[in-house]
Scaffold this motif. Sequence first.
Motif, PDB file in Angstrom:
ATOM      1  N   LYS A  39       0.859  -1.177   0.000  1.00 47.10           N
ATOM      2  CA  LYS A  39       0.000   0.000   0.000  1.00 47.10           C
ATOM      3  C   LYS A  39       0.903   1.237   0.000  1.00 47.10           C
ATOM      4  N   LEU A  40       0.610   2.175  -0.881  1.00 40.59           N
ATOM      5  CA  LEU A  40       1.413   3.388  -0.987  1.00 40.59           C
ATOM      6  C   LEU A  40       1.220   4.255   0.255  1.00 40.59           C
ATOM      7  N   ILE A  41       2.318   4.545   0.969  1.00 39.20           N
ATOM      8  CA  ILE A  41       2.264   5.377   2.165  1.00 39.20           C
ATOM      9  C   ILE A  41       2.490   6.840   1.789  1.00 39.20           C
ATOM     10  N   TRP A  42       3.414   7.110   0.900  1.00 40.94           N
ATOM     11  CA  TRP A  42       3.648   8.477   0.431  1.00 40.94           C
ATOM     12  C   TRP A  42       4.160   8.428  -0.992  1.00 40.94           C
ATOM     13  N   ASP A  43       3.965   9.510  -1.697  1.00 41.58           N
ATOM     14  CA  ASP A  43       4.500   9.598  -3.051  1.00 41.58           C
ATOM     15  C   ASP A  43       5.400  10.831  -3.159  1.00 41.58           C
ATOM     16  N   LEU A  44       5.963  11.024  -4.303  1.00 38.57           N
ATOM     17  CA  LEU A  44       6.946  12.089  -4.477  1.00 38.57           C
ATOM     18  C   LEU A  44       6.338  13.482  -4.406  1.00 38.57           C
ATOM     19  N   ASP A  45       5.036  13.581  -4.561  1.00 33.82           N
ATOM     20  CA  ASP A  45       4.387  14.884  -4.409  1.00 33.82           C
ATOM     21  C   ASP A  45       4.606  15.441  -3.002  1.00 33.82           C
ATOM     22  N   GLU A  46       4.690  14.563  -2.017  1.00 37.04           N
ATOM     23  CA  GLU A  46       4.929  15.017  -0.644  1.00 37.04           C
ATOM     24  C   GLU A  46       6.297  15.679  -0.508  1.00 37.04           C
ATOM     25  N   LEU A  47       7.306  15.117  -1.163  1.00 35.21           N
ATOM     26  CA  LEU A  47       8.639  15.712  -1.137  1.00 35.21           C
ATOM     27  C   LEU A  47       8.618  17.070  -1.833  1.00 35.21           C
ATOM     28  N   ASP A  48       7.979  17.122  -2.999  1.00 22.33           N
ATOM     29  CA  ASP A  48       7.874  18.390  -3.723  1.00 22.33           C
ATOM     30  C   ASP A  48       7.147  19.440  -2.884  1.00 22.33           C
ATOM     31  N   LYS A  49       6.070  19.055  -2.225  1.00 21.99           N
ATOM     32  CA  LYS A  49       5.313  19.997  -1.383  1.00 21.99           C
ATOM     33  C   LYS A  49       6.166  20.502  -0.227  1.00 21.99           C
ATOM     34  N   LEU A  50       6.986  19.620   0.348  1.00 26.78           N
ATOM     35  CA  LEU A  50       7.874  20.026   1.440  1.00 26.78           C
ATOM     36  C   LEU A  50       8.848  21.092   0.944  1.00 26.78           C
ATOM     37  N   ILE A  51       9.501  20.844  -0.185  1.00 24.73           N
ATOM     38  CA  ILE A  51      10.497  21.787  -0.710  1.00 24.73           C
ATOM     39  C   ILE A  51       9.832  23.084  -1.160  1.00 24.73           C
ATOM     40  N   TRP A  52       8.739  22.987  -1.909  1.00 27.98           N
ATOM     41  CA  TRP A  52       8.057  24.202  -2.377  1.00 27.98           C
ATOM     42  C   TRP A  52       7.428  24.983  -1.234  1.00 27.98           C
ATOM     43  N   GLY A  53       7.069  24.294  -0.150  1.00 35.88           N
ATOM     44  CA  GLY A  53       6.557  24.994   1.024  1.00 35.88           C
ATOM     45  C   GLY A  53       7.639  25.835   1.689  1.00 35.88           C
ATOM     46  N   LEU A  54       8.878  25.370   1.633  1.00 29.31           N
ATOM     47  CA  LEU A  54      10.008  26.092   2.222  1.00 29.31           C
ATOM     48  C   LEU A  54      10.578  27.139   1.273  1.00 29.31           C
ATOM     49  N   VAL A  55      10.594  26.821  -0.022  1.00 30.42           N
ATOM     50  CA  VAL A  55      11.160  27.727  -1.037  1.00 30.42           C
ATOM     51  C   VAL A  55      10.181  27.795  -2.216  1.00 30.42           C
ATOM     52  N   PRO A  56       9.167  28.674  -2.120  1.00 25.24           N
ATOM     53  CA  PRO A  56       8.128  28.714  -3.162  1.00 25.24           C
ATOM     54  C   PRO A  56       8.652  29.028  -4.566  1.00 25.24           C
ATOM     55  N   ASP A  57       9.772  29.724  -4.672  1.00 21.40           N
ATOM     56  CA  ASP A  57      10.298  30.112  -5.984  1.00 21.40           C
ATOM     57  C   ASP A  57      11.214  29.068  -6.615  1.00 21.40           C
ATOM     58  N   CYS A  58      11.345  27.908  -6.002  1.00 22.12           N
ATOM     59  CA  CYS A  58      12.260  26.903  -6.560  1.00 22.12           C
ATOM     60  C   CYS A  58      11.583  26.162  -7.703  1.00 22.12           C
ATOM     61  N   SER A  59      12.390  25.410  -8.442  1.00 17.40           N
ATOM     62  CA  SER A  59      11.854  24.591  -9.532  1.00 17.40           C
ATOM     63  C   SER A  59      12.542  23.233  -9.522  1.00 17.40           C
ATOM     64  N   LEU A  60      11.789  22.217  -9.888  1.00  7.86           N
ATOM     65  CA  LEU A  60      12.336  20.871 -10.004  1.00  7.86           C
ATOM     66  C   LEU A  60      13.052  20.772 -11.337  1.00  7.86           C
ATOM     67  N   LYS A  61      14.372  20.512 -11.310  1.00  7.10           N
ATOM     68  CA  LYS A  61      15.167  20.431 -12.532  1.00  7.10           C
ATOM     69  C   LYS A  61      15.197  19.019 -13.100  1.00  7.10           C
ATOM     70  N   SER A  62      15.308  18.021 -12.223  1.00  5.28           N
ATOM     71  CA  SER A  62      15.358  16.640 -12.711  1.00  5.28           C
ATOM     72  C   SER A  62      15.013  15.673 -11.584  1.00  5.28           C
ATOM     73  N   ARG A  63      14.613  14.487 -12.001  1.00  2.00           N
ATOM     74  CA  ARG A  63      14.378  13.396 -11.065  1.00  2.00           C
ATOM     75  C   ARG A  63      14.753  12.124 -11.813  1.00  2.00           C
ATOM     76  N   GLU A  64      15.770  11.433 -11.316  1.00  2.00           N
ATOM     77  CA  GLU A  64      16.225  10.233 -12.018  1.00  2.00           C
ATOM     78  C   GLU A  64      16.729   9.193 -11.042  1.00  2.00           C
ATOM     79  N   ASP A  65      16.815   7.957 -11.529  1.00  2.00           N
ATOM     80  CA  ASP A  65      17.314   6.856 -10.712  1.00  2.00           C
ATOM     81  C   ASP A  65      18.800   7.024 -10.456  1.00  2.00           C
ATOM     82  N   ILE A  66      19.232   6.612  -9.273  1.00  2.00           N
ATOM     83  CA  ILE A  66      20.650   6.621  -8.938  1.00  2.00           C
ATOM     84  C   ILE A  66      21.227   5.268  -9.360  1.00  2.00           C
TER      85      ILE A  66
END
Length: 136
Positions: A39-66
Amino acid sequence: MAAGQIRVIGTQQHLKSRFGVGYRLYISHPPTKQDELDKLIWDLDELDKLIWGLVPDCSLKSREDIPGSRDQQSVYQLPLRTPIAALMQALITERDRETDTMIRQYDLAFSSLEEVFLRVAHRVEPPDNDIEYSFE
């Protein structure tokens, strides 16, 4: 830029603060968090919301596998005047949670000199049409 060549006056720090594009925030995280029953507990939107909540003017540049890991890395571009202390405290708090943490590791980097030079090169006005250029 002067006659097609880069001429620098000032220290690296001065150039970065004057012409830099800001900071890059690198966050390593699992792609999603699931429980034992898949069962999905959290998704990546939560991480984005955390960062954008702290820095509203930021932008996501990339998301890739390590490579060689199950984790992913998200890269955010932060403005130059970002309140770093509050951001770092929130990242530390999130990373140090005992359960369901979204953040495995993070890194903050200032503009590189290469980014500064590329930005300056793009700001240069086109050359005068009266001047003939030869590329021999």
